[in-house]
Write a protein that holds these residues in place. Structure first.
Motif, PDB file in Angstrom:
ATOM      1  N   GLY A   1       0.523  -8.496   2.801  1.00 49.55           N
ATOM      2  CA  GLY A   1       0.629  -9.031   4.102  1.00 49.55           C
ATOM      3  C   GLY A   1       1.790  -8.665   5.073  1.00 49.55           C
ATOM      4  O   GLY A   1       1.935  -8.866   6.291  1.00 49.55           O
TER       5      GLY A   1
ATOM      6  N   ARG B   1      -2.188  -1.462   5.644  1.00 45.86           N
ATOM      7  CA  ARG B   1      -2.784  -2.613   5.258  1.00 45.86           C
ATOM      8  C   ARG B   1      -2.269  -3.107   3.675  1.00 45.86           C
ATOM      9  O   ARG B   1      -2.806  -2.418   2.784  1.00 45.86           O
ATOM     10  CB  ARG B   1      -4.264  -2.439   5.139  1.00 45.86           C
ATOM     11  N   HIS B   2      -1.403  -3.988   3.907  1.00 45.72           N
ATOM     12  CA  HIS B   2      -0.658  -4.421   2.465  1.00 45.72           C
ATOM     13  C   HIS B   2      -1.219  -5.469   1.897  1.00 45.72           C
ATOM     14  O   HIS B   2      -1.394  -6.625   2.858  1.00 45.72           O
ATOM     15  CB  HIS B   2       0.831  -4.441   2.841  1.00 45.72           C
TER      16      HIS B   2
ATOM     17  N   PRO C   1      -2.625   3.463  11.346  1.00 44.12           N
ATOM     18  CA  PRO C   1      -3.147   2.196  11.032  1.00 44.12           C
ATOM     19  C   PRO C   1      -3.729   1.822   9.673  1.00 44.12           C
ATOM     20  O   PRO C   1      -3.527   0.750   9.050  1.00 44.12           O
ATOM     21  CB  PRO C   1      -3.744   1.931  12.385  1.00 44.12           C
ATOM     22  N   GLU C   2      -4.364   2.918   9.265  1.00 46.73           N
ATOM     23  CA  GLU C   2      -5.159   2.918   7.903  1.00 46.73           C
ATOM     24  C   GLU C   2      -4.144   2.573   6.727  1.00 46.73           C
ATOM     25  O   GLU C   2      -4.514   2.444   5.722  1.00 46.73           O
ATOM     26  CB  GLU C   2      -6.136   3.814   7.809  1.00 46.73           C
TER      27      GLU C   2
ATOM     28  N   THR D   1       4.048  -6.840   7.664  1.00 48.57           N
ATOM     29  CA  THR D   1       3.532  -6.310   8.936  1.00 48.57           C
ATOM     30  C   THR D   1       4.880  -5.358   9.354  1.00 48.57           C
ATOM     31  O   THR D   1       4.684  -4.403  10.418  1.00 48.57           O
ATOM     32  CB  THR D   1       3.474  -7.226   9.795  1.00 48.57           C
TER      33      THR D   1
ATOM     34  N   GLU E   1       0.803  -1.259   0.151  1.00 48.27           N
ATOM     35  CA  GLU E   1       0.015  -0.208   0.045  1.00 48.27           C
ATOM     36  C   GLU E   1       0.947   1.179   0.085  1.00 48.27           C
ATOM     37  O   GLU E   1       1.455   1.515   1.018  1.00 48.27           O
ATOM     38  CB  GLU E   1      -0.830   0.090   1.305  1.00 48.27           C
TER      39      GLU E   1
END
Length: 282
Positions: free
Chosen positions: A163, A159-160, A155-156, A165, A32
């Motif tokens: 996945g 979101r990839h 946090p928004e 992190t 993202e």
């Protein structure tokens, strides 16, 4: 002043000749990618990929000036992973510690960039300390103090599709793994720097940095031979909860990742703006 000069990795910086082409490459990789930002004073534009408490930054030169001369010189050598930014309790604390260590840090630099949050423009502010006068031969370092972390670690934005992190580390190719050993001991402190056979390891927090000979790199990361032939920071690792999911996203993007027998997935530098990528479970 009290606090720690270096508290681990804040973010990694890849310098690219064509920032929009690099953005498109990382979209294909399943990240993202945040809209383009512009650094006032620095003359650089960026795209970020945000994680929980780290991020990854693509930087391009848009207004050549003295502040980005080092970046432009890096591009002339082929670009790729140029710096790791270090988390700190304060830019002034880092400056004092590095001065005492004989590293001759540049003066603290204040700058910012506009970000859009909820339809409103905010100003993200930073204070950094560069080691420009007495710099490393391989991977560069600077300290980064976030004045407005609430405008970066959203946090928004983390979101990839692949996945990912967070950053899991960086790998540097070095003809001699000890090339920058004395230097990194001054930057990080002796307690977190160690020799591991032919490797030099900076084990500071959850994102270790490993310096290793080229033959060791080729054995650990098959199928992603570095683009450059000189000693060069070569690979970034990312944690993912599901490696097969990450591989599926890569293949859906038209890429041909390399799956290793021990469950990692690798992407060559040619598909990732000059730095090889590793996805591993974590």
């Amino acid at each position: 002043m009290t606090g720690q000069a270096v508290k681990g990795i804040d973010h990694a910086v890849v310098v690219v000749a064509d920032i929009e082409a690099a953005r498109a490459a990382y979209v294909r990789l399943g990240f993202e990618v945040q809209p383009r930002g512009f650094h006032t004073r620095l003359g650089t534009a960026n795209h970020l990929m945000i994680f929980g408490d780290t991020y990854f930054e693509l930087i391009g030169i848009v207004e050549p000036n003295p502040f980005n001369a080092e970046r432009r010189a890096w591009l002339e050598k082929g670009g790729g992973l140029a710096n790791v930014a270090l988390r700190t309790d304060g830019a002034d604390i880092a400056h004092a510690a590095w001065t005492a260590a004989g590293l001759q840090p540049d003066p603290v630099l204040d700058f910012g960039r506009a970000v859009e949050i909820g339809g409103k423009t905010k100003q993200a502010a930073f204070r950094t300390v560069r080691l420009g006068t007495n710099r490393a031969k391989l991977l560069g370092f600077f300290a980064c103090e976030h004045r407005t972390p609430q405008f970066v670690y959203r946090p928004e934005w983390a979101r990839h599709a692949n996945g990912a992190t967070g950053l899991a580390g960086a790998t540097v190719i070095a003809g001699d793994a000890g090339t920058d050993e004395a230097y990194v001991r001054k930057v990080f402190g002796d307690a977190v720097v160690r020799r591991d056979r032919a490797e030099l390891v900076i084990d500071n927090g959850s994102t270790p940095i490993r310096y290793m000979p080229r033959e060791r790199f080729l054995a650990l990361y098959p199928g992603v031979a570095p683009r450059r032939h000189d000693d060069h920071p070569a690979l970034l690792s990312f944690h993912v909860p599901d490696v097969q999911r990450a591989e599926a996203v890569l293949r859906a993007g038209g890429l041909a990742p390399v799956a290793t027998p021990d469950g990692r997935v690798l992407v060559p530098a040619s598909d990732a703006a000059g730095v090889a990528i590793e996805f591993k479970k974590g």
